[in-house]
Design an enzyme around this catalytic site. Sequence first.
Site, PDB file in Angstrom:
ATOM      1  N   LYS A  88     -35.604  -3.083  11.743  1.00 55.05           N
ATOM      2  CA  LYS A  88     -35.540  -4.516  12.063  1.00 55.05           C
ATOM      3  C   LYS A  88     -36.979  -5.025  12.146  1.00 55.05           C
ATOM      4  O   LYS A  88     -37.662  -4.837  13.156  1.00 55.05           O
ATOM      5  CB  LYS A  88     -34.788  -4.738  13.375  1.00 55.05           C
ATOM      6  CG  LYS A  88     -34.546  -6.201  13.669  1.00 55.05           C
ATOM      7  CD  LYS A  88     -33.575  -6.366  14.829  1.00 55.05           C
ATOM      8  CE  LYS A  88     -33.243  -7.803  15.100  1.00 55.05           C
ATOM      9  NZ  LYS A  88     -34.406  -8.655  15.359  1.00 55.05           N
ATOM     10  N   LYS A 133     -31.677  -3.209  19.687  1.00 52.08           N
ATOM     11  CA  LYS A 133     -33.039  -3.559  20.111  1.00 52.08           C
ATOM     12  C   LYS A 133     -33.653  -2.409  20.886  1.00 52.08           C
ATOM     13  O   LYS A 133     -33.045  -1.911  21.846  1.00 52.08           O
ATOM     14  CB  LYS A 133     -32.991  -4.779  21.025  1.00 52.08           C
ATOM     15  CG  LYS A 133     -32.492  -6.023  20.322  1.00 52.08           C
ATOM     16  CD  LYS A 133     -33.621  -6.757  19.674  1.00 52.08           C
ATOM     17  CE  LYS A 133     -33.474  -8.224  19.990  1.00 52.08           C
ATOM     18  NZ  LYS A 133     -34.648  -8.986  19.703  1.00 52.08           N
ATOM     19  N   CYS A 152     -68.030 -22.712  37.454  1.00 51.00           N
ATOM     20  CA  CYS A 152     -69.056 -23.743  37.607  1.00 51.00           C
ATOM     21  C   CYS A 152     -68.493 -25.020  38.217  1.00 51.00           C
ATOM     22  O   CYS A 152     -69.220 -26.007  38.376  1.00 51.00           O
ATOM     23  CB  CYS A 152     -69.719 -24.031  36.261  1.00 51.00           C
ATOM     24  SG  CYS A 152     -68.636 -24.913  35.133  1.00 51.00           S
ATOM     25  N   GLU A 173     -31.127  -0.011   8.808  1.00 51.43           N
ATOM     26  CA  GLU A 173     -32.421  -0.512   8.325  1.00 51.43           C
ATOM     27  C   GLU A 173     -33.345  -0.793   9.494  1.00 51.43           C
ATOM     28  O   GLU A 173     -32.885  -1.003  10.620  1.00 51.43           O
ATOM     29  CB  GLU A 173     -32.212  -1.842   7.569  1.00 51.43           C
ATOM     30  CG  GLU A 173     -31.430  -1.685   6.296  1.00 51.43           C
ATOM     31  CD  GLU A 173     -31.017  -3.029   5.711  1.00 51.43           C
ATOM     32  OE1 GLU A 173     -31.324  -4.070   6.321  1.00 51.43           O
ATOM     33  OE2 GLU A 173     -30.389  -3.018   4.651  1.00 51.43           O
ATOM     34  N   TYR A 203     -31.285  -8.481   2.162  1.00 51.89           N
ATOM     35  CA  TYR A 203     -29.939  -9.050   2.102  1.00 51.89           C
ATOM     36  C   TYR A 203     -29.836  -9.939   0.869  1.00 51.89           C
ATOM     37  O   TYR A 203     -30.592 -10.887   0.736  1.00 51.89           O
ATOM     38  CB  TYR A 203     -29.730  -9.876   3.386  1.00 51.89           C
ATOM     39  CG  TYR A 203     -28.360 -10.467   3.621  1.00 51.89           C
ATOM     40  CD1 TYR A 203     -27.202  -9.864   3.136  1.00 51.89           C
ATOM     41  CD2 TYR A 203     -28.218 -11.634   4.375  1.00 51.89           C
ATOM     42  CE1 TYR A 203     -25.957 -10.410   3.390  1.00 51.89           C
ATOM     43  CE2 TYR A 203     -26.978 -12.189   4.638  1.00 51.89           C
ATOM     44  CZ  TYR A 203     -25.849 -11.573   4.131  1.00 51.89           C
ATOM     45  OH  TYR A 203     -24.620 -12.119   4.388  1.00 51.89           O
ATOM     46  N   CYS A 226     -63.271 -25.160  29.934  1.00 56.56           N
ATOM     47  CA  CYS A 226     -64.328 -25.752  30.736  1.00 56.56           C
ATOM     48  C   CYS A 226     -65.325 -26.391  29.784  1.00 56.56           C
ATOM     49  O   CYS A 226     -65.908 -25.712  28.943  1.00 56.56           O
ATOM     50  CB  CYS A 226     -65.012 -24.664  31.572  1.00 56.56           C
ATOM     51  SG  CYS A 226     -66.561 -25.239  32.282  1.00 56.56           S
ATOM     52  N   CYS A 265     -72.183 -23.413  32.258  1.00 57.93           N
ATOM     53  CA  CYS A 265     -71.171 -22.543  32.858  1.00 57.93           C
ATOM     54  C   CYS A 265     -71.546 -21.074  32.576  1.00 57.93           C
ATOM     55  O   CYS A 265     -71.642 -20.667  31.414  1.00 57.93           O
ATOM     56  CB  CYS A 265     -69.817 -22.903  32.264  1.00 57.93           C
ATOM     57  SG  CYS A 265     -68.486 -21.899  32.903  1.00 57.93           S
ATOM     58  N   CYS A 283     -63.195 -25.503  36.942  1.00 55.75           N
ATOM     59  CA  CYS A 283     -63.641 -24.195  36.465  1.00 55.75           C
ATOM     60  C   CYS A 283     -63.968 -23.281  37.655  1.00 55.75           C
ATOM     61  O   CYS A 283     -64.727 -23.675  38.544  1.00 55.75           O
ATOM     62  CB  CYS A 283     -64.879 -24.376  35.593  1.00 55.75           C
ATOM     63  SG  CYS A 283     -65.593 -22.816  35.051  1.00 55.75           S
ATOM     64  N   ASP A 319     -40.192  -7.270  12.480  1.00 60.03           N
ATOM     65  CA  ASP A 319     -40.456  -8.313  13.466  1.00 60.03           C
ATOM     66  C   ASP A 319     -41.386  -9.363  12.874  1.00 60.03           C
ATOM     67  O   ASP A 319     -42.605  -9.244  12.949  1.00 60.03           O
ATOM     68  CB  ASP A 319     -41.091  -7.658  14.700  1.00 60.03           C
ATOM     69  CG  ASP A 319     -40.931  -8.543  15.919  1.00 60.03           C
ATOM     70  OD1 ASP A 319     -40.204  -9.549  15.828  1.00 60.03           O
ATOM     71  OD2 ASP A 319     -41.530  -8.212  16.960  1.00 60.03           O
TER      72      ASP A 319
HETATM   73  S1  IVH Z   1     -29.829  -8.886   8.237  1.00 61.96           S
HETATM   74  C1  IVH Z   1     -26.320 -11.784   8.320  1.00 61.96           C
HETATM   75  N1  IVH Z   1     -31.662  -7.021   8.218  1.00 61.96           N
HETATM   76  O1  IVH Z   1     -33.363 -10.068  12.557  1.00 61.96           O
HETATM   77  C2  IVH Z   1     -27.379 -10.747   8.390  1.00 61.96           C
HETATM   78  N2  IVH Z   1     -32.038  -8.952   9.543  1.00 61.96           N
HETATM   79  O2  IVH Z   1     -30.975 -11.769  14.344  1.00 61.96           O
HETATM   80  C3  IVH Z   1     -28.725 -11.314   8.356  1.00 61.96           C
HETATM   81  N3  IVH Z   1     -34.233  -8.959  10.677  1.00 61.96           N
HETATM   82  O3  IVH Z   1     -32.723 -13.353  11.661  1.00 61.96           O
HETATM   83  C4  IVH Z   1     -29.813 -10.505   8.870  1.00 61.96           C
HETATM   84  N4  IVH Z   1     -34.926  -7.022   9.897  1.00 61.96           N
HETATM   85  O4  IVH Z   1     -34.880 -12.318  10.835  1.00 61.96           O
HETATM   86  C5  IVH Z   1     -31.277  -8.225   8.697  1.00 61.96           C
HETATM   87  N5  IVH Z   1     -33.232  -5.302   8.062  1.00 61.96           N
HETATM   88  C6  IVH Z   1     -32.861  -6.497   8.540  1.00 61.96           C
HETATM   89  C7  IVH Z   1     -33.685  -7.237   9.400  1.00 61.96           C
HETATM   90  C8  IVH Z   1     -33.239  -8.468   9.890  1.00 61.96           C
HETATM   91  C9  IVH Z   1     -35.230  -8.075  10.651  1.00 61.96           C
HETATM   92  C10 IVH Z   1     -34.233 -10.207  11.481  1.00 61.96           C
HETATM   93  C11 IVH Z   1     -33.798 -11.436  10.743  1.00 61.96           C
HETATM   94  C12 IVH Z   1     -32.621 -11.981  11.514  1.00 61.96           C
HETATM   95  C13 IVH Z   1     -32.737 -11.267  12.826  1.00 61.96           C
HETATM   96  C14 IVH Z   1     -31.380 -10.936  13.378  1.00 61.96           C
END
Ligand code: IVH
Length: 675
Positions: free
Chosen positions: A123, A319, A416, A121, A233, A431, A437, A413, A125
């Site tokens: 991740k 990551k 000025c 999946e 999840y 400032c 200024c 500053c 942000d």
């Molecule tokens: S699963 C026990 N799936 O990444 C599993 N997390 O440190 C729980 N996150 O705190 C997380 N996309 O905030 C999962 N597709 C995804 C995610 C995801 C982002 C974040 C989540 C979690 C951190 C992992």
Amino acid sequence: MTPNEANHKIDQLSSEIEQHNYNYYVLDKPTISDFDFDKLLEQLISLEKKFPEFFSPNSPSQRVGGGITKNFKSVKHQYAMLSLSNSYNQEDLLDFDRRVREGLGITSVGQFDGAIDYVCELKFDGLSISLIYEDGKLTQAITRGDGVQGDDVTTNAKTIKSIPLHLKGKYPDKFEIRGEVYMPRPVFDSLNKEREEIGDALMANPRNAASGSMKMQDSAQVAKRKLDCFLYYVLGEKLPHQSHIENMHAAKTWGFKISEDAKLCHGIDDVLDFINYWDKKRFDLPYDIDGIVIKVNDYNQQQNLGFTAKSPRWAIAYKFKAEQVSTELLEITYQVGRTGAITPVANLKPVALGGTTVKRASLHNADIIEKLDVRVGDYVFVEKGGEIIPKIIGVDLSKRKAHTPPTKYITHCPECHTELKRDEGEANHFCPNENECPPQVIGRIEHFVSRKAMNIDSLGGETIVQLFNAGLVKTIADLYDLKKEQILPLERMAEKSANNLIDGIEASKSVTFERVLYAIGIRHVGETTAKKIAKKVKSLNVLMHSTKEELLEIDEVGEIIAISIADFFSNEKNKEIIRKLKHAGLQFELSEEQQQGGSEKLKDLTFVISGVFAKHSRDDYKEMIELNGGKNSSSISKKTSYILAGDNMGPEKLKKAESLAVPIIDEDTFLKMIK
Ligand code: IVH
């Protein structure tokens, strides 16, 4: 309407509105115009007001916000919210796969190929959130907090339109679903643009913006942040399936927003392909992701693998690498913004990074400098992440020369020399010398003449600096005292441009009141707020003498704006400027036509403006349309009544207009329509 009928109608409107929310925010396929949608919502809100006994806390009316949370209640998670362990390269992932197979006793190729089914999946942000549903209703939304307990942000979560308040289909009676609240990139960009215009500090990235938004006390403000939420999840005693992917598919049928990009991968090689694909493709997404999450699909296998103290053994995050280089920090300089905010800037020995040469990086504020302990002469690691401006993420201490002194943040500053201040809770020093200024004064004049303000386009940034340096213009009011003889001697100033400049300033005297109000640069008063205020108070005089309570009654005006307005008008120098501008003849009242609320000549008509015009600017035409009861839209559809076309209308628009048979009119015809 009898109470019984009202009850029925409220139910019917609620489900209709929720279906439209779902179509729009989850499926991305709206089937109703914004206008009609708003009408439904208004009906619901007014019925709920009349019959409060039928109001439900999960009514879609709660999506616009309004509820205030003074202190977020801390609640314990039923299931701890763990995080994931991280991986950064192929080796880490092969290790993970080996551990999984060993954990499950799959060491050799037996009756099947030994490959594990993983779900990959994106991740996302943002900030993680846990939603609890009972009998198909959202009952609680909790942030991660420290993993054991988090904050109850239910009121704010309800404003996120893709989070269902009621579920559809066949769902378990009680379960928890977790996901990520995020701010889409385009929303982030436009919010920051607005903030820049009104002189607010910019938000660093969509992640901070999302988590900051979720912690705001006023849910109506949260609603404006246009957050979104992907779920990834599910947890509960009675889930319908024995695998992650099947339960996610089920959750989709209950109404949740589940990413279409999740993929079931057979074996770690498929996982690596998925990662390689998204490593490049991620930049095409309208939101930020910082990696990929890999989860064992089968629940029995998940259970056998179990958890460590911190994270599941059946999942791992990969990551993405942000590109990183190390270079020497040559100097720290300090910039003063239009509102006086100070930003420290790292001047670096030029280095190639992500296709460009990096010479400077933001150091944000004093706290960051202290936290990093960066010192001039250090070798620093520079990274290009989600932000456009590269950032310094650390110092290579092994290269630090002995006796390098720690960085002392400036106290005065750089422009000025006024002593800097820092408000409690604010990250940046500023400032306070706002009226003298130079960058603040010049910035304010630039804002004053800008297109959406006084629109004096014959006065460019360079000329403003020249006028300021020559001592001719020290405030926006001084512009109106300028004489041609004074500006002619300026460098690169010819007779013609001098004339244009004087004419432009003269013409600005007829700019409407709401734009003048925006132009004078009251902190936090942006274009839209200025419009709303102008409509309500009708004149600057009334505004100047309004009490805080009166100001708070205006749509869009909250505590911060009200205080800012009061501060502005209690400042003697500002009062003097206003007096001079009034004397110069600027519009400090709504015009008669505006006072009477304009006309209804264009009622029910929707216009799309395209091309360039000779008689008035596009913004003027937009204003005229609104003033006469019409609506502006940016794209042509069946609902467009007219296209107001100037020269050089785009060929795509022309084609679309012809195919939908929308009439195209020129400016003269339009002006006749509203005469
Ligand atoms: S699963 C026990 N799936 O990444 C599993 N997390 O440190 C729980 N996150 O705190 C997380 N996309 O905030 C999962 N597709 C995804 C995610 C995801 C982002 C974040 C989540 C979690 C951190 C992992």
